[in-house]
Each structure stands twice: as C-alpha cells, then as structure tokens.
Scaffold this active site. Structure first.
Site, PDB file in Angstrom:
ATOM      1  N   LYS A 142      30.174  28.475  51.558  1.00 47.74           N
ATOM      2  CA  LYS A 142      29.397  28.950  50.231  1.00 47.74           C
ATOM      3  C   LYS A 142      29.711  27.824  49.159  1.00 47.74           C
ATOM      4  O   LYS A 142      30.586  27.319  49.018  1.00 47.74           O
ATOM      5  CB  LYS A 142      29.859  30.428  49.682  1.00 47.74           C
ATOM      6  CG  LYS A 142      28.896  30.748  48.676  1.00 47.74           C
ATOM      7  CD  LYS A 142      29.140  31.897  48.001  1.00 47.74           C
ATOM      8  CE  LYS A 142      28.799  32.375  46.632  1.00 47.74           C
ATOM      9  NZ  LYS A 142      28.896  33.794  46.172  1.00 47.74           N
ATOM     10  N   GLU A 197      29.364  40.447  34.719  1.00 42.26           N
ATOM     11  CA  GLU A 197      30.804  40.373  35.335  1.00 42.26           C
ATOM     12  C   GLU A 197      32.145  40.379  34.798  1.00 42.26           C
ATOM     13  O   GLU A 197      32.618  39.404  34.257  1.00 42.26           O
ATOM     14  CB  GLU A 197      30.552  39.235  36.459  1.00 42.26           C
ATOM     15  CG  GLU A 197      31.454  38.933  37.766  1.00 42.26           C
ATOM     16  CD  GLU A 197      31.017  38.089  38.571  1.00 42.26           C
ATOM     17  OE1 GLU A 197      31.572  37.851  39.781  1.00 42.26           O
ATOM     18  OE2 GLU A 197      30.133  37.272  38.535  1.00 42.26           O
ATOM     19  N   GLU A 241      27.552  36.916  51.752  1.00 43.08           N
ATOM     20  CA  GLU A 241      27.895  36.270  50.351  1.00 43.08           C
ATOM     21  C   GLU A 241      28.648  37.115  49.546  1.00 43.08           C
ATOM     22  O   GLU A 241      29.473  36.658  48.980  1.00 43.08           O
ATOM     23  CB  GLU A 241      26.597  35.859  49.523  1.00 43.08           C
ATOM     24  CG  GLU A 241      26.829  35.154  48.339  1.00 43.08           C
ATOM     25  CD  GLU A 241      25.622  34.840  47.422  1.00 43.08           C
ATOM     26  OE1 GLU A 241      25.719  34.532  46.224  1.00 43.08           O
ATOM     27  OE2 GLU A 241      24.520  35.115  47.972  1.00 43.08           O
ATOM     28  N   GLU A 379      15.598  32.771  41.440  1.00 40.37           N
ATOM     29  CA  GLU A 379      16.701  33.555  41.217  1.00 40.37           C
ATOM     30  C   GLU A 379      17.465  33.077  39.757  1.00 40.37           C
ATOM     31  O   GLU A 379      17.668  33.870  38.684  1.00 40.37           O
ATOM     32  CB  GLU A 379      17.717  33.575  41.988  1.00 40.37           C
ATOM     33  CG  GLU A 379      18.955  34.296  41.793  1.00 40.37           C
ATOM     34  CD  GLU A 379      20.161  34.668  42.634  1.00 40.37           C
ATOM     35  OE1 GLU A 379      21.303  34.360  42.462  1.00 40.37           O
ATOM     36  OE2 GLU A 379      19.755  34.734  43.936  1.00 40.37           O
TER      37      GLU A 379
END
Length: 397
Positions: A142, A197, A241, A379
């Site tokens: 990733k 987050e 992910e 996104e």
C-alpha cells in the site's frame, strides 16, 4: 513526567469562549472531550529530528521547576522524520471540558479564489497508476498519495473565522490551529484543519487510537449514503486496506499495553466523507513509564499505514518520488501532552496552511491492489471539500 509533582486544579472555561478568543499565533485544539487554547511561549521544545517525546518531557519538567502550573507541550510535527516541527510549552493555557457544540457557521468572507491543483487530476491519476505498478511488482502492499490545491485570494484570509466555521460545521472532529511560521515566510503561517482521525489519546492508563482507512464520498441523498456505507463494509478492497492500518496500529500499541481490544471495523461519517473505522482501546502496562507518554505513543505509531503505506520505508520513498511537493505538516500529527504523560494527538488531515492571502489545501488516498485511478482522484476531491466549504470555494473541474 514526574508522579511526585503536585498539579493544581485547572480553571475551566466555556468552549465557545475559547473558540472566540483564538487569534493567529495561538494554539487551538478541540475534540469531543473539550477544548484547549494556549498563548505565548514559556519555552520552545528543541529536538531537531530526534526523540521529540524526550525533549517534550525535559521541557515539561523544566517548566514545572520554574513554577509553571500544570505545564503542557502543544504543537505539530511533520510527516517525515527530518521534517518540520513546531512544539512549545505555552505561557498560558485555558481549557474547556465540554465540546463547542453546534452553532451558526457563518459565510466565508472571500468568495473569489484563484485555484491551482498540484498536481492536476490527470497527473495524480498517472501517479496512482505508477503506484499500482509498484504494488503489482511486489515492492509495496500500500502507498498513500497526496495532492494539493493552492488557493490565492485578493485579501488576507481571516484564520479565526475559518477555524470557527470548521469547528461549527463538525463539532465531533479534532479541530486545530497551530502557528507553523518558518524563516522566510512573508507573513505568519497557520496550520488549520478538522481531522477525523485520532492517532492516540492517553488518560492515565487508558489508551485509545482510532485509525481510518477505506473511504467513500458522502452525498446529499440519504438512501445513497446508506448504500455507500453498506458497500464500504462489504468491499474486499477497502476492508483489506483498512486491515493493514488497524493491524499496524494494534501491533505498536501491543508493545505498551497489558490489555488491547481491536474490534471489527464500523463506518463513521464526516460532513463530506464515510470512513471505515476501528476504535482500538488499551490499558498501559506501566503508566509511569516515561516512554509511554501520549507523545511517545504518537511517535511510535507515526506514520501509520493510513498516511504512508506498507512497508513504511518503501512507501515513504515512493511518496517522495511520486508527489511533486514536500508534504511538510500534512499527514503529520497535531496535539498536546502534559506533565503526567496524558494527552491527545491526531493525524494532520483535512487541513490547510494559510499565509496571508495564500492557502494550500491537502488531501490523500490509500492505493492498494484493485484501486482505480479515477476513483482515487474523486476521493481526494471529496476530501478537499471540508476546507473548500469553509473557505467558500470549489475545486476546479
């Protein structure tokens, strides 16, 4: 951190008053747990690119010896180990225990902008394709690719009004404003944002982290939103992910915790996005360990796979190669820690740097096997909307 230090009770203020009192140059941070407003500099935290938690611990101890009541370290740390940092022990700290709550957001004062994407959508999509080649070749599992929008207004941006709109638009977010001015800046530079987050919080022995990975844009139609939430939970690509990120965070916290709970992911929302979310909770094996302060835990976690990739070193090298601009503070961390080791640090996303009439916005997306370049462009565009709405601007097509 010194358990023998006596800490006087903190005066408590109204959250709305702290938000109203913010001025550029101050440090502001708010979340569902409350607000913190810090002014002035008792002492800078000097650590270079070394152990900033140790430097913060030394600065806090020195401040306590100098008679500062309940000293804290506040500020921001950049993405790269050799990147920028702006950490200080402030001269004055005011706190509110309750969140700001809902309220009118007000209209953006500057409606006209010149907007320049860096890179443009087509070049960003090409970078995603190059990332997929690295992933397909086995070099990466990733990588997180970021892009920017450079905005220029004809008058200076009012940072207090921008911050207030971000806080009022999403009181559940971790909102922040940090002076990150550097030599050579034509005017004071402020890092401002509303991050969804939580990197890590620590209160006594209790530790919480809330990694996010796997996202979908939020829309006005609630039926479609329900479909998108269900699709995120069912998506093998997004679940994979997210699993990279949650496992990475849990693996780090397990080194410090005697108990750790890692539940199945759920979907949380912001005004512009849906995210797969895992709220990881733990109990520290030794809360008196100076190496287990909130900032030390944050440094151990950073960068998570949510903002860098897997494996970390290769992903960081790929980011340096594929992104046209240095990230600076984007995908770093912002927050505070105190003499007891308690504190809260969030990932620096949904953010911008403001310098006079210039604003640089940041957004990123995680690229894994199965990612679609056009979807990743969309996104990142959706993630820009948090700041674009607060600025009264729209992303160019």
């Amino acid at each position: 951190m010194s358990p023998a230090v006596l800490v006087r009770p903190r005066p408590v203020h109204r959250a709305a008053d702290l938000l109203s009192a913010y001025l550029p140059g101050s440090f502001y941070y708010s979340s569902a747990h409350g607000s913190l407003l810090a002014d002035g500099v008792h002492a800078p935290v000097e650590a270079g690119d070394g152990d900033r938690a140790a430097a913060a611990r030394a600065a806090l101890a020195a401040a306590a010896r100098a008679g500062v009541d309940d000293p804290v370290v506040v500020g921001a740390i950049g993405f790269r180990p050799d990147g920028p940092a702006s950490l200080v022990v402030p001269a004055l700290v005011r706190r509110a225990c309750a969140p700001v709550g809902d309220g009118p957001t007000g209209a953006a004062a500057v409606p006209d902008w010149t907007i320049t994407p860096r890179p443009g959508p087509a070049h960003y999509a090409d970078a995603v394709r190059r990332s997929l080649e690295l992933i397909g070749g086995g070099e990466l599992d990733k990588v997180v690719l970021g892009r920017c929008l450079d905005l220029l207004a004809d008058t200076p941006v009012a940072v207090p009004a921008l911050l207030a709109r971000l806080v009022r638009a999403d009181p559940a977010a971790h909102a922040f404003a940090v002076d990150v001015s550097a030599p050579g800046d034509p005017a004071p530079r402020t890092l401002v944002g509303a991050s969804p987050e939580l990197l890590v919080s620590r209160r006594g022995a209790e530790v919480v982290a809330n990694p996010l990975a796997g996202s979908a844009p939020r829309v006005a139609d609630e039926h479609e939103n329900r479909r998108r939430r269900a699709a995120l939970l069912a998506s093998a690509k997004d679940r994979a992910e997210h699993a990279h990120v949650a496992a990475g965070v849990a693996g780090v916290l397990a080194r410090f915790c005697s108990e750790l709970d890692v539940p199945e992911p759920t979907v949380i929302g912001t005004p512009t996005m849906w995210h797969l979310s895992t709220r990881i909770t733990g109990r520290l094996a030794d809360p008196t360990d100076p190496g287990a302060s909130a900032l030390a835990l944050a440094e151990a976690l950073h960068p998570t796979p949510a903002v860098c990739g897997v494996p970390v070193d290769r992903a960081r090298d790929a980011i340096a190669d594929l992104e046209p601009l240095d990230r600076g503070y984007f995908t770093g961390l912002v927050g505070w820690t105190d003499l007891r080791g308690d504190g809260e640090w969030v990932v620096t996303i949904r953010c911008a740097e403001v310098c006079d009439a210039a604003v640089r916005l940041f957004a990123g997306a995680g690229i894994v096997a199965g990612s679609d370049p056009d979807s990743e462009v969309a996104e990142t565009g959706a993630k820009f909307r948090t700041l674009l709405r607060a600025l009264g601007a729209e992303e160019p097509r």
